[in-house]
Design a protein around this motif. Structure first.
Motif, PDB file in Angstrom:
ATOM      1  N   LYS A   1       0.279  12.858  -7.288  1.00 45.95           N
ATOM      2  CA  LYS A   1       1.381  13.644  -7.854  1.00 45.95           C
ATOM      3  C   LYS A   1       0.999  14.289  -9.181  1.00 45.95           C
ATOM      4  N   TYR A   2       0.179  13.573  -9.975  1.00 44.06           N
ATOM      5  CA  TYR A   2      -0.217  14.073 -11.293  1.00 44.06           C
ATOM      6  C   TYR A   2      -1.742  14.166 -11.348  1.00 44.06           C
ATOM      7  N   PRO A   3      -2.323  15.232 -10.843  1.00 44.69           N
ATOM      8  CA  PRO A   3      -3.793  15.337 -10.785  1.00 44.69           C
ATOM      9  C   PRO A   3      -4.422  15.506 -12.166  1.00 44.69           C
ATOM     10  N   ASN A   4      -5.728  15.249 -12.178  1.00 45.48           N
ATOM     11  CA  ASN A   4      -6.551  15.459 -13.373  1.00 45.48           C
ATOM     12  C   ASN A   4      -6.053  14.649 -14.571  1.00 45.48           C
ATOM     13  N   HIS A   5      -6.074  15.247 -15.762  1.00 51.42           N
ATOM     14  CA  HIS A   5      -5.775  14.507 -16.979  1.00 51.42           C
ATOM     15  C   HIS A   5      -4.291  14.182 -17.123  1.00 51.42           C
ATOM     16  N   ASP A   6      -3.405  14.875 -16.358  1.00 48.64           N
ATOM     17  CA  ASP A   6      -1.966  14.630 -16.474  1.00 48.64           C
ATOM     18  C   ASP A   6      -1.619  13.181 -16.142  1.00 48.64           C
ATOM     19  N   PHE A   7      -2.351  12.613 -15.224  1.00 46.40           N
ATOM     20  CA  PHE A   7      -2.076  11.243 -14.801  1.00 46.40           C
ATOM     21  C   PHE A   7      -2.213  10.271 -15.973  1.00 46.40           C
ATOM     22  N   PHE A   8      -3.235  10.456 -16.787  1.00 51.72           N
ATOM     23  CA  PHE A   8      -3.507   9.523 -17.880  1.00 51.72           C
ATOM     24  C   PHE A   8      -2.641   9.780 -19.109  1.00 51.72           C
ATOM     25  N   ASN A   9      -1.791  10.786 -19.032  1.00 50.61           N
ATOM     26  CA  ASN A   9      -0.801  10.993 -20.083  1.00 50.61           C
ATOM     27  C   ASN A   9       0.501  10.251 -19.815  1.00 50.61           C
ATOM     28  N   LEU A  10       0.575   9.625 -18.621  1.00 45.45           N
ATOM     29  CA  LEU A  10       1.804   8.920 -18.233  1.00 45.45           C
ATOM     30  C   LEU A  10       1.907   7.565 -18.931  1.00 45.45           C
ATOM     31  N   LYS A  11       3.128   7.069 -18.986  1.00 46.93           N
ATOM     32  CA  LYS A  11       3.410   5.718 -19.465  1.00 46.93           C
ATOM     33  C   LYS A  11       3.788   4.841 -18.274  1.00 46.93           C
ATOM     34  N   ALA A  12       3.768   3.549 -18.498  1.00 42.58           N
ATOM     35  CA  ALA A  12       4.125   2.612 -17.433  1.00 42.58           C
ATOM     36  C   ALA A  12       5.503   2.912 -16.854  1.00 42.58           C
TER      37      ALA A  12
END
Length: 330
Positions: free
Chosen positions: A265-276
């Motif tokens: 759902k959140y490809p590339n670097h967007d995924f690692f900007n998420l919180k738990a």
């Protein structure tokens, strides 16, 4: 080894014969549904009022069915024994008391070994339930109540061999046992009492707290970055990480499946900007520590999950994984 015909024809014949048999057995079971009638109710009433032993009797394939039914009854709270009719008329009748019941099983309803028991049953006023494949047979007429498991097709070209009828007789016995379980309120705790050993016994007697992991429990808070979530899940054997609030309350859970879906759902670097909190599932499945392992396993199966959060006073005290249950059974 096939004797006649080509391999291709034999393969097709195997499929036809097997399907015919299974269809006949399925139809035999379906026909039993319409026979849950007044006679069945009367048989249940007789069995439910029995304060003695239920003796189940049969010869040949019906004898095998009788053994299975007796074993099911005795394992679910109804005192029951298999009685061989030939041994009965040579002395084993001495085991029967006036408050006992006899269930006779015969496809023909004319089995000589069973008919020879009738004078004893009548003289001693022993209540008698007949399970027959012929409702007009002699055995049906002399019993207190007769249950019909007749079939229109045994399922094999050799229609003399009891196949569908044997399955039907066992199913009818299981139906009686199932009703008695309800009437006697025979629950899992009572079942555990008489199943101390074996695979089921272990799961009934062992509780969640006995095998759960209670130390080094993985957890994150809602504001932790996804990178921390990945580390916590990877370092544990549970395939999930609970999301815990500052007061110790469970806020949610993140599974390795949630991470995979998040990556899509959140490809590339967007995924690692998420919180738990962005990926967690609210109201995760939980279980109390005193619950039996068998119930825990059933919960996992119903929810299609492989781990449970163990809670007490609404706070996590442990984690339980399916592989821990599997190790208990090995």
């Amino acid at each position: 080894m096939y004797i006649h015909g080509t391999m291709e024809n034999n393969v097709k014949r195997v499929e036809i014969v097997a399907k015919r048999l299974l269809k006949a057995e399925s139809e035999a079971l379906g026909q039993l549904i319409d026979r849950i009638d007044d006679n069945f109710q009367k048989a249940v009433s007789i069995l439910a009022s029995c304060d003695g032993t239920v003796h189940v009797c049969g010869v040949g394939k019906s004898g095998i069915a009788a053994k299975k039914i007796a074993a099911t009854l005795v394992s679910t709270g109804t005192a029951s024994l298999f009685l061989h009719p030939t041994e009965a008329i040579h002395g084993d009748f001495g085991i029967i008391r006036s408050n006992d019941i006899l269930i006779s099983i015969s496809n023909s309803g004319e089995t000589d070994e069973l008919l020879r028991l009738i004078p004893f049953l009548q003289t001693n006023q022993i209540r008698h339930i007949a399970m027959v494949g012929n409702p007009d047979a002699t055995l049906s007429k002399v019993a207190d109540v007769a249950l019909d498991f007749s079939v229109s097709d045994e399922g094999s070209s050799l229609d003399l061999a009891p196949m569908a009828s044997t399955i039907a007789s066992i199913a009818l016995g299981d139906a009686l046992a199932a009703v008695l379980i309800e009437l006697k309120e025979f629950d899992s705790s009572k079942y555990a009492h008489i199943h101390a050993g074996g695979h089921i016994g272990k799961k009934l007697h062992c509780t969640v707290k006995d095998i759960m992991q209670s130390s080094d429990l993985p957890s994150v808070n809602p504001n932790d970055p996804i990178s921390e979530v990945v580390i916590r899940i990877s370092s544990s054997m549970f395939g999930l990480v609970p999301v815990i609030l500052s007061d110790g309350q469970i806020n949610g859970v993140i599974t390795d499946g949630d991470l995979r879906r998040g990556l899509q759902k959140y490809p590339n670097h967007d995924f690692f900007n998420l919180k738990a909190r962005d990926l967690m599932t609210l109201n995760p499945k939980q279980i109390e520590p005193e619950v039996s392992i068998l119930e825990a396993e059933k919960l996992m199966q119903r929810a299609r999950i492989t781990s449970l959060i163990v809670v007490k006073d609404q706070k996590m005290i442990g984690l339980l994984a399916k592989h821990q249950i599997d190790q208990l059974s090995s």
